[in-house]
Write an enzyme that holds these catalytic residues in place. Sequence first.
Site, PDB file in Angstrom:
ATOM      1  N   TYR A 178       0.821  -1.211   0.000  1.00 52.44           N
ATOM      2  CA  TYR A 178       0.000   0.000   0.000  1.00 52.44           C
ATOM      3  C   TYR A 178       0.859   1.266   0.000  1.00 52.44           C
ATOM      4  CZ  TYR A 178      -3.771  -3.220   1.231  1.00 52.44           C
ATOM      5  OH  TYR A 178      -4.663  -4.245   1.236  1.00 52.44           O
ATOM      6  N   ASP A 201      -1.877 -18.557   2.626  1.00 44.17           N
ATOM      7  CA  ASP A 201      -2.888 -19.439   2.000  1.00 44.17           C
ATOM      8  C   ASP A 201      -3.408 -20.468   3.004  1.00 44.17           C
ATOM      9  OD1 ASP A 201      -0.218 -20.117   1.811  1.00 44.17           O
ATOM     10  OD2 ASP A 201      -0.350 -21.095  -0.126  1.00 44.17           O
ATOM     11  N   ASP A 258      -5.590  -7.238   5.597  1.00 42.13           N
ATOM     12  CA  ASP A 258      -6.777  -6.655   4.975  1.00 42.13           C
ATOM     13  C   ASP A 258      -7.716  -7.784   4.525  1.00 42.13           C
ATOM     14  OD1 ASP A 258      -8.533  -5.001   3.693  1.00 42.13           O
ATOM     15  OD2 ASP A 258      -7.102  -4.110   2.305  1.00 42.13           O
ATOM     16  N   ASP A 301     -11.397  -9.538   6.553  1.00 38.08           N
ATOM     17  CA  ASP A 301     -12.711  -9.560   5.892  1.00 38.08           C
ATOM     18  C   ASP A 301     -13.261 -10.988   5.918  1.00 38.08           C
ATOM     19  OD1 ASP A 301     -12.683  -6.867   5.276  1.00 38.08           O
ATOM     20  OD2 ASP A 301     -13.376  -7.172   3.216  1.00 38.08           O
TER      21      ASP A 301
END
Length: 378
Positions: free
Chosen positions: A142, A221, A245, A249
Amino acid sequence: MKKRIVILPGDGIGKEVTTEGKKVLDKIAEIFGHEFEYDEATIGHDAIEATGNPLPDESLTKMKKADAILFGAVGHPKYDNDPSLKVRPEQGLLKMRKELGLYANLRPIKLFDELLEASSIKPEILKGSDILFFRELTGDVYFGEKGRKDDGNTAYDLMIYQRYEIERIAHKAFQAARTRKKKVTSVDKANVLESSRLWRAVVQEIGTQYPDVTLEHTFIDTAAMKLIQNPKSFDVVLTGNLFGDILTDEASQIAGSMGMLASASVGYTIGLYEPIHGSAHDITGKGIANPLASILSVALMLDISFGLKAEAEAVITAVEHTLKQGWRTADIADAKTAKDKILNTQHMGTKIVEQLSGQSLNPTALNTASSIASNFIS
Ligand code: NAD
């Protein structure tokens, strides 16, 4: 206690949910005899429309003078639908995190038993899940160099971490683990990425200073798979910006909805509190957004920034009781929820305030054991 709070509603449902968060802060002030002084500032799409800047200097100045910040969300369909627009709401978010030094994002995944049926995961797998995520917030892809090559067909985002960035958040995660089940799972992709290899080595080193805490390393993963296969196997999860991030979620499904998850962004001085969800264009203006993530963010603010543990516990208890009485917003209702038990955003906020008024508040008798605990802002 006298505190100055900046409210940053932002875009979309950000405005709707922070209104309810403020209602709860007002009630807490009234019940416990505190004085909360508010100021409002702009960020995101609205700020771009008004000033051309997603984070005007005036907003930043107000935030720097505050004791804590209550944030909603940023984002607008105009920018989602046109990636070529150079000035974007999310730039305001990233700049705010960097300027305020908010390098650690705490995301407690608290599952209320009443919502076991609201998740698409089987209740027997979910029950007892209690995870605290530490997502690094001011590094990674980011903030790394990004761009396009001259031909326009090659793009890059540099995934970059420096030792000190990993060290400071690792310390916070280990300290938090000491107040919980004493286990840290560090998530990376060290089998492929060089930045992850540094991440793993530094976390390993810091871990030696906390011999009472068990440290395990997991690839992103595998972590994504284990999170829904066996969420109870996690205690504190420590990870970088991008992986955090995405994983959080996914973890929102453990709590039943994005509308249930609160977060705290902390660093050196100030704390910022916000739901993990975005501006949710699909439900903006319909009055159906779940305000509980914003209200639970208020609980985190009271606990972490102000050290008001009994007040924080009162808010969490009010949410718990409201859910126990069967009240729901549409996102956490299930097939068994009666229509007249489904509340809009405003009414859910009012229910929590009513619960707070009705609680027999004896601060010393309140159970503060489940609070996030520990002093994160040093
Ligand atoms: P989102 O979190 O806004 O929404 C995802 C889904 O969850 C949607 O279906 C939405 O209706 C639902 N949802 C979210 N919050 C809810 C709530 N409180 N109550 C009920 N349902 C809720 O993510 P998105 O749709 O991918 O992104 C929308 C915009 O938000 C984009 O512009 C994105 O860039 C931005 N965004 C901002 C932040 C932030 O400000 N921190 C975070 C994520 C996304």
